[in-house]
Enzyme design. Structure first.
Site, PDB file in Angstrom:
ATOM      1  N   GLY A   9      36.951  33.285  34.523  1.00 25.45           N
ATOM      2  CA  GLY A   9      36.981  32.054  33.757  1.00 25.45           C
ATOM      3  C   GLY A   9      38.419  31.638  33.735  1.00 25.45           C
ATOM      4  O   GLY A   9      38.813  30.497  33.694  1.00 25.45           O
ATOM      5  N   ASN A  10      39.327  32.572  33.136  1.00 27.44           N
ATOM      6  CA  ASN A  10      40.554  32.213  32.739  1.00 27.44           C
ATOM      7  C   ASN A  10      41.525  32.279  33.913  1.00 27.44           C
ATOM      8  O   ASN A  10      42.598  31.469  33.589  1.00 27.44           O
ATOM      9  CB  ASN A  10      41.031  33.581  31.712  1.00 27.44           C
ATOM     10  CG  ASN A  10      40.414  33.477  30.440  1.00 27.44           C
ATOM     11  OD1 ASN A  10      40.292  32.602  30.052  1.00 27.44           O
ATOM     12  ND2 ASN A  10      40.246  34.602  29.981  1.00 27.44           N
ATOM     13  N   LYS A 122      29.958  38.439  23.814  1.00 28.88           N
ATOM     14  CA  LYS A 122      30.693  37.787  25.059  1.00 28.88           C
ATOM     15  C   LYS A 122      31.466  36.709  24.279  1.00 28.88           C
ATOM     16  O   LYS A 122      31.032  35.724  23.885  1.00 28.88           O
ATOM     17  CB  LYS A 122      29.494  37.347  25.892  1.00 28.88           C
ATOM     18  CG  LYS A 122      30.199  36.562  27.158  1.00 28.88           C
ATOM     19  CD  LYS A 122      30.768  37.388  28.184  1.00 28.88           C
ATOM     20  CE  LYS A 122      31.054  36.780  29.348  1.00 28.88           C
ATOM     21  NZ  LYS A 122      32.174  37.636  30.218  1.00 28.88           N
ATOM     22  N   LYS A 208      29.733  37.573  34.108  1.00 28.24           N
ATOM     23  CA  LYS A 208      29.809  37.186  35.351  1.00 28.24           C
ATOM     24  C   LYS A 208      30.156  38.396  36.435  1.00 28.24           C
ATOM     25  O   LYS A 208      29.842  38.441  37.417  1.00 28.24           O
ATOM     26  CB  LYS A 208      30.792  36.198  35.563  1.00 28.24           C
ATOM     27  CG  LYS A 208      32.420  36.689  35.522  1.00 28.24           C
ATOM     28  CD  LYS A 208      33.195  36.668  36.744  1.00 28.24           C
ATOM     29  CE  LYS A 208      34.490  37.053  36.438  1.00 28.24           C
ATOM     30  NZ  LYS A 208      34.760  37.914  35.272  1.00 28.24           N
ATOM     31  N   LYS A 266      34.673  45.174  34.085  1.00 29.05           N
ATOM     32  CA  LYS A 266      34.851  45.205  35.398  1.00 29.05           C
ATOM     33  C   LYS A 266      35.046  46.497  36.085  1.00 29.05           C
ATOM     34  O   LYS A 266      34.489  46.721  37.232  1.00 29.05           O
ATOM     35  CB  LYS A 266      36.639  44.565  35.486  1.00 29.05           C
ATOM     36  CG  LYS A 266      36.563  43.033  35.386  1.00 29.05           C
ATOM     37  CD  LYS A 266      37.979  42.549  35.323  1.00 29.05           C
ATOM     38  CE  LYS A 266      37.977  40.996  35.282  1.00 29.05           C
ATOM     39  NZ  LYS A 266      37.345  40.466  33.895  1.00 29.05           N
TER      40      LYS A 266
END
Length: 312
Positions: A9-10, A122, A208, A266
């Protein structure tokens, strides 16, 4: 081959950057320039984050007192459409007109009894100084946690269990469509208790990377890539002893402690995919995507590795 990517998102709205449509458009254009060469050679599914965007929509909604703020599942659907539209348009400007695109509003099932609902972790929305975060927490009953030297709102992030739109995604891929799906971790949904098993939205945000990993696994993707602002996974990050990991096995990486709010999910998602499928997962920077696919940049996770190999 089929490549599933997850854009941070960043990467679409950078940390500390004003959250304007113009800034987001510019960042999507940069992402499209990295994705287009991949799409020209492979089947492509694009997932993306939405933390800054969904937090901004929640903040804007809260400013309109006559109507209660829309729940996070609805805001997630809004951001899937908004970001997907920009990705389609910018990628379409770089690829042949004949190549089809589709953005799918993607519902993902979560368990209402998931322990994550008792411990929100989150990050969503913009960053705030401590006094502003304290004011908003009191005013709106939001929960804040420290993110670097600033504070951000946190919400529950349960595990994804099922991708409801899997069949139409497969149908589109069979027709060489570039699919944007599971944006922001997908729209969080659950089955309400009762005999009729009624599907409903739920107030949370799914990670995500975990959602994209589940989608990649269910699609039998050949490669799953998470794109972030770091060029690789590092041990001892931020210390003089930091080292970039070039390749590693799920077992070896699973034994290393990574930051829970950033690289940890991740690495865990990469290990899940590699362990479950026997195929490669990778983590790296967006501009290096071509080299990541070739195994020349980023961090590759594979069951074919026996330990950890560091970058020279």
């Amino acid at each position: 081959m089929l490549v599933v990517t997850a854009l941070g998102g960043n990467a679409l709205l950078r940390r500390g950057e004003p959250m304007t449509a113009e800034n987001q458009r510019r960042n999507v254009r940069i992402a499209a320039e990295a994705l287009a060469p991949v799409a020209a050679q492979h089947q492509l599914v694009v997932g993306h984050g939405n933390g800054p965007q969904v937090g901004l929509l929640a903040l804007q909604g809260a400013a309109y007192a006559p109507v209660e703020t829309y729940p996070l599942d609805v805001l997630g659907a809004q951001t899937e459409g908004m970001i997907g539209y920009m990705i389609e348009q910018e990628l379409g400007n770089l690829l042949p007109f004949e190549r089809p695109f589709a953005t799918l509003l993607t519902m993902i099932e979560v368990d209402p009894a998931d322990p994550a609902f008792k411990n929100p972790t989150k990050f969503i929305g913009p960053v705030y100084p401590k006094d502003e975060a304290d004011r908003l927490a009191k005013e709106k009953s939001w929960i804040f946690k420290q993110d670097g030297d600033k504070w951000r709102r946190v919400v529950a992030s349960p595990e994804p269990k099922r991708v409801f739109e899997l069949r139409p995604i497969k149908w589109l891929l069979e027709r060489n469509t570039i699919v944007i799906a599971a944006g922001g971790g997908g729209i969080p949904t659950m089955y309400e208790p009762g005999a009729d098993r009624k599907l409903a939205g739920i107030e949370c945000v799914i990670d995500k990377d975990f959602a994209s990993e589940l989608l990649a696994r269910e699609l039998n993707a050949d490669l799953f890539v998470m794109l972030t602002d770091a060029d690789a996974v590092y041990v001892d990050w931020g210390k003089p002893t930091q080292k970039a990991i070039r390749r590693g096995s799920p077992a070896a990486l699973g034994a290393v402690q990574f930051a829970a709010g950033s690289m940890g999910p991740k690495v865990e998602a990469a290990c899940r995919f590699a362990s479950a499928t026997g195929k490669r997962a990778a983590i790296g920077a967006l501009p290096d995507l071509g080299k990541i696919i070739a195994g020349e940049a980023g961090t590759t996770v594979s069951v074919k590795e026996s330990g950890v190999v560091y970058a020279p």
